[in-house]
Design a protein around this motif. Structure first.
Motif, mmCIF file in Angstrom:
data_model
loop_
_atom_site.group_PDB
_atom_site.id
_atom_site.type_symbol
_atom_site.label_atom_id
_atom_site.label_comp_id
_atom_site.label_asym_id
_atom_site.label_seq_id
_atom_site.Cartn_x
_atom_site.Cartn_y
_atom_site.Cartn_z
ATOM 1 N N LEU A 39 0.857 -1.179 0.000
ATOM 2 C CA LEU A 39 0.000 0.000 0.000
ATOM 3 C C LEU A 39 0.894 1.229 0.000
ATOM 4 C CD1 LEU A 39 -2.903 0.989 0.060
ATOM 5 C CD2 LEU A 39 -2.827 0.962 2.556
ATOM 6 N N ASN A 40 0.629 2.137 -0.928
ATOM 7 C CA ASN A 40 1.482 3.314 -1.114
ATOM 8 C C ASN A 40 0.591 4.502 -1.454
ATOM 9 O OD1 ASN A 40 3.291 5.279 -1.888
ATOM 10 N ND2 ASN A 40 4.187 4.110 -3.573
ATOM 11 N N TRP A 41 0.544 5.489 -0.546
ATOM 12 C CA TRP A 41 -0.288 6.664 -0.766
ATOM 13 C C TRP A 41 0.459 7.756 -1.534
ATOM 14 C CZ3 TRP A 41 -5.296 6.145 0.174
ATOM 15 C CH2 TRP A 41 -5.705 5.167 1.087
ATOM 16 N N GLY A 42 1.745 7.575 -1.736
ATOM 17 C CA GLY A 42 2.508 8.576 -2.470
ATOM 18 C C GLY A 42 2.781 9.844 -1.683
ATOM 19 N N ALA A 43 2.705 9.763 -0.352
ATOM 20 C CA ALA A 43 2.965 10.941 0.483
ATOM 21 C C ALA A 43 4.423 11.365 0.336
ATOM 22 C CB ALA A 43 2.652 10.634 1.948
ATOM 23 N N THR A 44 4.659 12.660 0.214
ATOM 24 C CA THR A 44 6.021 13.163 0.059
ATOM 25 C C THR A 44 6.753 13.131 1.396
ATOM 26 O OG1 THR A 44 5.366 15.448 0.494
ATOM 27 C CG2 THR A 44 5.304 14.677 -1.811
ATOM 28 N N LEU A 45 8.079 13.100 1.331
ATOM 29 C CA LEU A 45 8.890 13.035 2.552
ATOM 30 C C LEU A 45 8.689 14.260 3.448
ATOM 31 C CD1 LEU A 45 12.178 11.426 1.197
ATOM 32 C CD2 LEU A 45 10.288 10.316 2.401
ATOM 33 N N PRO A 46 8.616 15.484 2.914
ATOM 34 C CA PRO A 46 8.364 16.633 3.802
ATOM 35 C C PRO A 46 7.056 16.523 4.565
ATOM 36 C CG PRO A 46 9.231 17.387 1.707
ATOM 37 C CD PRO A 46 8.937 15.921 1.544
ATOM 38 N N ARG A 47 6.012 16.006 3.917
ATOM 39 C CA ARG A 47 4.730 15.847 4.612
ATOM 40 C C ARG A 47 4.826 14.773 5.686
ATOM 41 N NH1 ARG A 47 -0.728 16.447 1.253
ATOM 42 N NH2 ARG A 47 -1.341 16.931 3.404
ATOM 43 N N LEU A 48 5.572 13.709 5.408
ATOM 44 C CA LEU A 48 5.752 12.665 6.420
ATOM 45 C C LEU A 48 6.599 13.178 7.584
ATOM 46 C CD1 LEU A 48 6.268 9.559 4.117
ATOM 47 C CD2 LEU A 48 4.304 10.040 5.586
#
Length: 216
Positions: A39-48
């Protein structure tokens, strides 16, 4: 924002929050590159990273520790959970045995790199693990090992004579090895090694020239 309850409930709420970070284009790009997470939501590293800071603040009022949450998140077969775990785990609390377990469960190059940059380079036993990993025949072990050594060299940590010989031998093997990601990481580490001083630059130059590679 989420209300901290139990570890289980918190993990559930964190997973639900990923919907707000979803980036289909990023997720598709990762799939195109072969990063096939369950499962991959494609969230960017800065948002994480922002999410990790939010979680740390919220967990202060909970009955469990950030360590417990990081352990639970890493068990999830979800890209964003694993990356958050690398950002949340306190490096002075995780035991070498747990590091070994996490290392065995790395699903992708991205997670290997996030572990190295967010967690492993800060471990009290970082150098010990790095030398162990670069001597491995596994791609992600070597990748983590060279990335960690790059960061240690950048921070001015100088290996002893035995460490230098071991490092250079393994770096040369990696540069001639089958993994492009490891070759790149080994090369970067050699560049950081050379920056430790003129002696180390000469050693790096001599080593790479022995395999007909002139990179300096």
């Amino acid at each position: 924002m989420f209300v901290v309850k139990s570890v289980f409930e918190t993990v559930k709420e964190i997973k639900q929050s990923f919907r707000l970070m979803m980036d289909g284009a990023v997720a598709q790009s990762m799939r195109d590159k072969g990063l096939n997470y369950h499962l991959n939501w494609g969230a960017t590293l800065p948002r994480l990273q922002a999410k990790a800071e939010e979680i740390k603040f919220q967990v202060q009022s909970s009955k469990f520790k950030v360590y417990d949450l990081a352990i639970a998140l890493y068990k999830e077969n979800v890209r964003e959970c694993k990356i958050l775990a690398t950002m949340l785990m306190p490096p002075d609390e995780i035991l070498p045995e747990v590091v070994d377990i996490w290392q065995e469960q790395i699903p992708s190059q991205e997670i290997a790199e996030q572990l190295a940059f967010n967690l492993y380079q800060h471990l009290p036993f970082a150098a010990e693990k790095a030398y162990q990993w670069i001597a491995s025949d596994k791609e992600y072990d070597q990748l983590c090992g060279f990335h960690v050594l790059s960061r240690l060299f950048m921070n001015g940590q100088v290996p002893n004579e035995r460490g230098i010989n071991e490092y250079l031998d393994e770096a040369l093997c990696a540069l001639q090895g089958p993994y492009p990601s490891v070759r790149k990481a080994a090369l970067q580490s050699l560049q950081r090694f050379a920056e430790l001083g003129i002696l180390y630059e000469r050693l790096a130059k001599s080593a790479t020239k022995s395999i007909d590679l002139d990179i300096f």
